[in-house]
Design an enzyme around this catalytic site. Structure first.
Site, PDB file in Angstrom:
ATOM      1  N   GLU A  44    -146.282   4.417  74.986  1.00 23.72           N
ATOM      2  CA  GLU A  44    -146.110   5.614  73.989  1.00 23.72           C
ATOM      3  C   GLU A  44    -147.544   5.700  73.097  1.00 23.72           C
ATOM      4  OE1 GLU A  44    -142.864   7.084  70.651  1.00 23.72           O
ATOM      5  OE2 GLU A  44    -143.162   5.044  70.892  1.00 23.72           O
ATOM      6  N   ASP A  55    -143.275   6.825  59.901  1.00 22.26           N
ATOM      7  CA  ASP A  55    -143.966   5.777  60.357  1.00 22.26           C
ATOM      8  C   ASP A  55    -143.860   4.723  58.953  1.00 22.26           C
ATOM      9  OD1 ASP A  55    -144.636   6.599  62.630  1.00 22.26           O
ATOM     10  OD2 ASP A  55    -146.368   7.888  61.890  1.00 22.26           O
TER      11      ASP A  55
END
Length: 251
Positions: A44, A55
């Protein structure tokens, strides 16, 4: 089905997908190839964005570092054209970048550099049809995210609309390493597996090889991001780290 789902189904082992932030260092593609050599079943690639929503600190820091180096979607995709591995590439980013790039142009550009999947972390299924149809036409599988809080009815819809695999979030909150594997990681895997035959991969909160082995008893595999990006930040070996996860998962 898509090329991505076909590739993952053919592994015959628990699936391991490491994450690498594009452009984090000048030689960032070396980390991608190291992960592949260590036994990754796909990689990824994060396209950094200035305002991420899922995140955590480690990956946020990597994105800031990449952006300060002048990284853009175009530079990440340019570098991906040099990819030499045999396993699929999946990009992870946020919808604002795709919207500004243009659906058609972005999907075609992904396909041109060999990317077969995309995770748009902040694009809800209710608003995803236009992008998904465009991506489908270019051979890019749109991966949908299922959270531990997703109700059963919506979970079935998320799984139905997901293409290459289902990204099951192991915990509520942002990405990051955690000392203890949350019960929710195995629970969301079981719930998703009950309503789909697509590969179900757990990411967010899978911090150690031992965590990965536990999750793989309920899911088809794992996605590891923060441990990889911490290793890169510390100047360590991505190949060694991914290799330990590979051993723990078997295959």
């Amino acid at each position: 089905m898509t090329a991505l789902i076909d590739s993952l189904r053919e592994t015959g082992r628990p699936i391991l997908i490491p994450y690498v932030t594009g452009g984090v260092t000048e030689n960032w593609m070396d980390h991608v190839h190291a992960a592949v050599h260590a036994g990754a079943d796909a990689v990824e690639i994060g396209i950094p964005f200035s305002d991420p929503v899922i995140d955590g600190p480690v990956i946020q820091a990597a994105s800031v570092q990449a952006l300060e180096r002048g990284t853009t979607p175009d530079t990440v995709l340019r570098d991906l054209a040099s990819y030499r591995g045999a396993v699929p590439l999946v990009v992870m980013t946020y919808y604002n970048l795709v919207h500004r790039y243009g659906h058609d142009a972005f999907a075609r550009r992904l396909a041109d550099v060999g990317v077969t999947g995309a995770v748009l972390a902040d694009l809800p299924i209710e608003e995803s049809a236009e992008w998904t149809e465009t991506a489908d036409a270019s051979g890019v599988a749109t991966v949908q995210i299922a959270a531990p809080s997703t109700p059963d009815g919506r979970l079935a819809e998320v799984c139905e609309r997901s293409r290459g695999f289902v990204y099951a979030m192991g915990v509520m909150g942002v990405t990051g390493e955690r000392a203890v594997l949350a019960d929710s990681a195995c629970a969301i895997a079981r719930r998703a597996k009950a309503v789909t035959d697509k590969p179900v991969l757990v990411g967010v909160g899978v911090s150690t090889p031992e965590n990965a082995a536990t999750v793989a008893e309920h899911a088809d595999g794992v996605i590891i991001g923060a441990p990889v990006m911490r290793r890169i930040a510390e100047g360590g070996s991505v190949r060694e780290l991914v290799g330990r996860f590979r051993v723990a998962l078997g295959g």
